[in-house]
Design an enzyme around this catalytic site. Structure first.
Site, short mmCIF file in Angstrom:
data_model
loop_
_atom_site.label_atom_id
_atom_site.label_comp_id
_atom_site.label_asym_id
_atom_site.label_seq_id
_atom_site.Cartn_x
_atom_site.Cartn_y
_atom_site.Cartn_z
N ALA A 1 0.85 -1.20 0.00
CA ALA A 1 0.00 0.00 0.00
C ALA A 1 0.88 1.25 0.00
O ALA A 1 1.82 1.35 0.80
CB ALA A 1 -0.89 0.00 1.23
N ARG B 1 0.87 5.77 -0.81
CA ARG B 1 -0.03 6.93 -0.86
C ARG B 1 -0.35 7.28 -2.31
O ARG B 1 -1.44 7.64 -2.65
CB ARG B 1 0.63 8.11 -0.15
CG ARG B 1 -0.39 9.08 0.40
CD ARG B 1 0.25 10.19 1.17
NE ARG B 1 1.05 9.73 2.28
CZ ARG B 1 1.96 10.48 2.88
NH1 ARG B 1 2.21 11.69 2.47
NH2 ARG B 1 2.65 10.01 3.89
N LYS C 1 7.48 3.49 16.44
CA LYS C 1 7.67 3.66 17.90
C LYS C 1 6.60 4.54 18.52
O LYS C 1 6.18 4.32 19.65
CB LYS C 1 9.06 4.22 18.19
CG LYS C 1 9.35 5.56 17.55
CD LYS C 1 10.62 5.54 16.76
CE LYS C 1 10.58 6.64 15.72
NZ LYS C 1 11.56 6.57 14.69
N ILE D 1 20.23 -2.24 15.77
CA ILE D 1 20.68 -3.02 16.94
C ILE D 1 19.54 -3.95 17.37
O ILE D 1 18.44 -3.47 17.64
CB ILE D 1 21.03 -2.09 18.14
CG1 ILE D 1 22.03 -1.02 17.74
CG2 ILE D 1 21.53 -2.90 19.32
CD1 ILE D 1 22.32 0.00 18.84
N GLU E 1 14.43 14.00 11.63
CA GLU E 1 13.08 13.72 11.14
C GLU E 1 12.54 14.99 10.48
O GLU E 1 12.97 16.10 10.80
CB GLU E 1 12.15 13.37 12.31
CG GLU E 1 12.61 12.21 13.17
CD GLU E 1 12.01 10.87 12.77
OE1 GLU E 1 11.08 10.86 11.97
OE2 GLU E 1 12.51 9.85 13.25
N LYS F 1 11.00 5.52 22.26
CA LYS F 1 11.83 4.30 22.30
C LYS F 1 12.05 3.84 23.74
O LYS F 1 11.98 2.63 24.03
CB LYS F 1 13.16 4.57 21.60
CG LYS F 1 13.00 4.87 20.11
CD LYS F 1 14.28 5.42 19.51
CE LYS F 1 14.13 5.69 18.02
NZ LYS F 1 15.25 6.47 17.46
N1 HSE Z 1 15.15 10.02 13.94
C1 HSE Z 1 15.64 8.88 14.62
C2 HSE Z 1 17.04 9.16 15.13
C3 HSE Z 1 15.71 7.66 13.74
O1 HSE Z 1 17.63 10.17 14.78
O2 HSE Z 1 17.55 8.35 15.88
C4 HSE Z 1 14.44 6.93 13.63
O3 HSE Z 1 14.08 6.34 14.84
#
Ligand code: HSE
Length: 448
Positions: A46, A48, A108, A139, A193, A208
């Site tokens: 799928a 967009r 997350k 990891i 991001e 996280k």
């Molecule tokens: N933006 C996150 C980071 C990566 O800089 O660790 C994605 O989880």
């Protein structure tokens, strides 16, 4: 011969991570299939916008713009949710679980905010949800905590969980440049991001940390219950002062459980950490997690915490687990050479010859301190086509330079083969001024 079963996979989202998963699934398909004992087939994806151009090759016939087509497809057993966000992703994940699919997610935020509901939905439908890629990229920290370290209680899990913050702080420290300037560069490099606040204000790390807390202690902590701080206010002056006091400033996530007080703390914040501590030495976009277990002690896990390939590695690891949950089987853990399925699908491995094994070397040679010794030594090296990188001579005769004392020659080489250095050592041993067996160390200049 028994037929090899096929596991059908549906993917939600073909952004950076989705394309990475597809790319590496295709690249290592034979290897994976031989390890898992099934055929893997991506039957629906799928997206967009179907008309978008993508870097990865994909059969346009399997694309759809309706995620529900994927999660409601009775032929699909494993759904990978890689669209991110918490609205549509939540609806699709819940629907997939309701339909009895095994779900793999890298999301997350979704887990941190709605983990309880999602886990309950999975249990209700006897389904599974795997989320290795949601914490610390490549990891395998989830698997480590859930499986390898299952014997432990976890008084503390601490680590660097946001690669972007770590990158920015590392560069601020190294180049004495302010936060804003490095942030711009981090964005240009695609680290931060799209919504920078998720990274630099600690939200991503908090998501996280919340997942790690759940794994270790079985409790979802809401963001409101965490201590969350970011790195915007850290200055290079703070870094210089911390440096003088023996510290690095790192963005740290901490999950602490006090068994006596029956309390759980989850926090993410910039902190001074001793330069000698392993977390103080993890730089750039790398993540690290120190897991303290009451049985094992502390284990440290370091690796790339973000990026297409690292995340794809974790997602595909989860696909493998999903395959086993679908098949009700387990990963073969006792491999005998004859039956190792790789042998059937790729050329048989042979043991490398020593002239194929390449390294740089450190060589310590005790010699008589007399004219011409150096040229004899270098001639031996030249004969084996070994290039010397550095050479140092220390006198053993108290540095007086008088008389015919002995000297220690220490040299390093550029990269050459094990067989060449072995021949050179034999040649050196035959030189009259060489007093004892030369001492060899390999230089571990791994750069990966
Ligand atoms: N933006 C996150 C980071 C990566 O800089 O660790 C994605 O989880």
């Amino acid at each position: 011969m028994a037929t090899i079963p096929t596991v059908n996979i549906g993917i939600l989202g073909l952004g950076v991570v989705g394309q990475g998963v597809l790319k590496h699934l295709n690249r290592n398909r034979k290897l994976l299939e031989s390890r898992l004992g099934v055929k893997l087939k991506v039957t629906k994806i799928a997206v967009r916008d179907k008309s978008l151009k993508r870097e990865v090759k994909v059969n346009p016939k399997i694309l759809t713009e309706d995620g529900f087509e994927v999660v409601n497809d009775p032929g699909i057993q494993v759904v990978c949710e890689l669209i991110g966000g918490t609205t549509l992703a939540k609806k699709l994940t819940l629907q997939a679980l309701k339909n009895g699919k095994t779900v793999v997610t890298a999301n997350k935020a979704l887990l941190c905010e709605h983990g309880n509901q999602i886990v309950r939905a999975a249990k209700k439908s006897n389904g599974h949800i795997f989320f290795e890629a949601s914490v610390a990229g490549g990891i395998p920290i989830i698997k480590s905590i859930r499986e390898g370290l299952v014997a432990n209680r976890f008084p503390r899990i601490s680590g660097i969980l946001n690669g972007t913050c770590n990158y920015i702080l590392t560069r601020m420290q190294a180049e004495d440049k302010p936060f804003e300037e490095i942030l711009k560069e981090a964005k240009a490099l695609g680290y931060a991001e799209a919504e920078e606040s998720l990274d630099v204000d600690g939200i991503d790390a908090a998501h996280k940390a919340g997942i790690l807390a759940y794994l270790a202690h079985g409790k979802w902590i809401s963001m409101k219950e965490m201590l969350i701080d970011g790195i915007r206010k850290v200055t290079t002056r703070d870094m210089a002062v911390a440096d003088a006091m023996g510290y690095r400033i790192k963005h740290i996530a901490s999950v602490e459980c006090d068994a006596k007080k029956n309390s759980l703390f989850v926090g993410v914040y910039p902190a001074l950490i001793p330069k000698t501590h392993i977390l103080g030495r993890v730089d750039d976009v790398y993540n690290a997690v120190c897991v303290s277990g009451d049985v094992v002690g502390t284990t440290v896990h370091i690796g790339r915490g973000a990026g297409q390939d690292a995340t794809a590695s974790a997602v595909i690891g989860d696909i493998a687990d999903a395959v086993f949950s679908v098949q009700g089987a387990e990963l073969m853990n006792l491999i005998d050479e004859e039956n190792y399925p790789l042998a059937a699908s790729s050329k048989e491995l042979r043991v490398a010859k020593l002239d194929e094994v390449i390294s740089s070397f450190y060589l310590r040679i005790s010699v008589v301190d007399q004219p011409g010794v150096l040229s004899q030594v270098t001639a031996v090296m030249a004969k084996e086509k070994i290039s010397i990188a550095r050479i140092v001579q220390d006198l053993d005769n108290n540095g007086t330079g008088k008389g015919r004392g002995s000297a220690v020659l220490t040299l390093t080489t550029h990269r050459c083969s094990e067989s060449a250095i072995a021949k050179a050592i034999s040649g050196l041993k035959r030189l009259r001024p060489v007093l004892s067996q030369p001492f060899l160390l390999r230089i571990a200049d791994f750069n990966d």
